[in-house]
Motif scaffolding. Sequence first.
Motif, short mmCIF file in Angstrom:
data_model
loop_
_atom_site.label_atom_id
_atom_site.label_comp_id
_atom_site.label_asym_id
_atom_site.label_seq_id
_atom_site.Cartn_x
_atom_site.Cartn_y
_atom_site.Cartn_z
N UNK A 100 52.75 -9.44 21.03
CA UNK A 100 53.43 -11.46 19.98
C UNK A 100 54.68 -11.92 20.45
N UNK A 101 53.73 -12.47 21.22
CA UNK A 101 54.71 -13.75 21.67
C UNK A 101 56.16 -14.74 21.10
N UNK A 102 57.39 -13.23 20.91
CA UNK A 102 58.14 -14.20 19.93
C UNK A 102 59.33 -14.05 20.23
N UNK A 103 60.89 -13.52 20.18
CA UNK A 103 62.14 -13.82 20.94
C UNK A 103 62.02 -12.31 21.25
N UNK A 104 61.88 -11.75 20.66
CA UNK A 104 62.62 -9.97 21.56
C UNK A 104 61.34 -9.84 22.55
N UNK A 105 59.85 -10.28 22.54
CA UNK A 105 59.26 -10.33 23.89
C UNK A 105 59.81 -11.12 25.16
N UNK A 106 60.24 -12.28 24.21
CA UNK A 106 60.95 -12.70 25.84
C UNK A 106 62.47 -12.43 25.97
N UNK A 107 63.04 -11.73 25.80
CA UNK A 107 64.29 -11.55 25.31
C UNK A 107 63.84 -9.70 26.79
N UNK A 108 63.09 -9.77 26.42
CA UNK A 108 62.10 -8.32 26.50
C UNK A 108 61.93 -8.71 28.06
N UNK A 109 61.22 -9.49 28.50
CA UNK A 109 60.32 -10.37 30.01
C UNK A 109 61.62 -10.42 31.14
N UNK A 110 63.22 -11.21 29.82
CA UNK A 110 63.67 -11.66 31.13
C UNK A 110 64.04 -10.28 31.74
N UNK A 111 64.19 -9.78 30.84
CA UNK A 111 65.53 -8.19 31.16
C UNK A 111 64.13 -7.94 32.02
N UNK A 112 63.16 -7.05 32.03
CA UNK A 112 62.47 -7.49 33.31
C UNK A 112 62.34 -7.83 34.80
#
Lengths: 302, 255
Positions: A100-112
């Motif tokens: 889903x698109x939420x803060x957790x996936x956002x953090x993962x995205x930035x980290x990658x």
Amino acid sequence: MEDIKKRIRITKFLDYIFAIVGLLSTLVGLALLFTLMTDLFMDGFPRLGYKFFASFPSRFPDEAGILSAWVGSFLVLLVTASAAIPIGVAAGIYLEEYAGKNWLTNIIEINIANLAGVPSIVYGLLALVVFVYFFKFGESILTGGLALALLILPMVIMATREAIRAIPNSIREASYALGATKWQTVQFHIIPYSTGGILTGIIIGLSRAIGETAPIITVGALTFIAFLPSSPFSSEFPFISFKWLFDPFTVMPIQMFNWVSRPQHEFQLNAAAAGIVLMMMTLLMNGFAIYIRYRFRKKIKW
Amino acid sequence: MVKELKAEVKKLNFYYGRVQALKEINLPIERRKVSALIGPSGCGKTTFLRCFNRMHDLYPHNRYEGEIILHPDNVNIISPQMDPIEVRMQISMVFQKPNPFPKSIYENVAYGLRVRGVSKREVLDEKVEKSLRGAVLWDEVKDRLNHLAFDLSGGQQQRLCIARALATNPRILLFDEPTSALDPTATLKIEELIVELKNEVTIIIVTHNMQQAARVSDYTAFMYLGEIVEYDKTDRIFTAPSNKLTEEYITGRFG
């Protein structure tokens, strides 16, 4: 009227000036590259030949070759690809299609995205601690390959995501509207349509990995190896052997570094020749990536 | 003749997050007839159509209330217990822009069957031909079934999408402004096809083109601000609407 004509003359002159500055800037880059390549070729070309590819390193520069280096590079890259491709592609698909698109996936995205910019030596240290000390894989092909896999994993993930994002949503809706499940949609559409982009990303990642030196040195690759890893085939059942995974190794850039650091001029020539080979490998891989992209673009255009 | 219902919409409310897009919709869907949904942009007609095959379930924060009863099984297809995939297996959709897969013409039509686990060549061959004939595309493509679907013209692509939707024998076929991206000739062909298809399948069509609704549909519902303002036989709606708003819309005074 005179005023306007004068203005036009001035702006046209500025145009002209910039064209020249731009041309010169382009030439600086090209000329440097050209000089480098010519120098490399002049030094190294006479050394290239069957014997150079088929010989182990040696004390005598004339007899030294890159056999253990290119075999090592090839095997390490094999391990890298086998680890980075499935993990990276699966992660990319998961992030795009399932998560889903939420803060957790956002953090993962930035980290990658950040991981892609981490200096390669840091990956070397990570691999040293995790693969050599913790998993006890030793200073082996397996460790080297996995270290490079860590290095290119963010690139593979990002390439996968980019390629998947290029698929228009209408295609997904068409598939779902016919009663397809998520996995059917991924299997029949998402993966096939993004293969071109994914492969391009993988090959560019691998062509970067092949030239990496720092993480490989960190995990303890040897600089002088006069034997080949164990054969992947055995005479007994099941006829294939994975013993080579745990053998010590060297790779092309390390072999080059080893030769460059010798005082004798002849070894410098060997280094140049190895440089040509390494550069050709990279160019070939990049060329192949461009070809794949071209092929897929021709077939699938949205 | 007794009216036979294929589906019944009862007190349907739909929410995009906190925004209510459909309000208390009640509507009968007649079996093997064409029902048209008309109304100005943003009135919720596409939103309503996409409830029928649960397309809204693909995106987060969407919520249904009420019932859409599918006959003759008498099941509520928007209840949370109902698997959206099961619904989409029975109710197919043709989209606004032709969206064939970048695969061969044959594979486009066969896809719905493959999803259902059909892999026998003879069954697929037969179904593909039947569906392409049903979409009046067979004669144009029978010699090049292996060509990419993208090689077809826009109108042919849309008919391919109709064939793709027909291949799985849907009980209801949804059309979301199927001709808005097509030229007049291609539009005419699609309209003729829709009239032809209602002999076999129940059709719901969203259109912003009132002449199109008048030409192809048997029943018309006029929607405004997420509500159904008026529903009647198409000729009644277009000749003697009972609601003032409907009259103003169909005579082109607003919308």
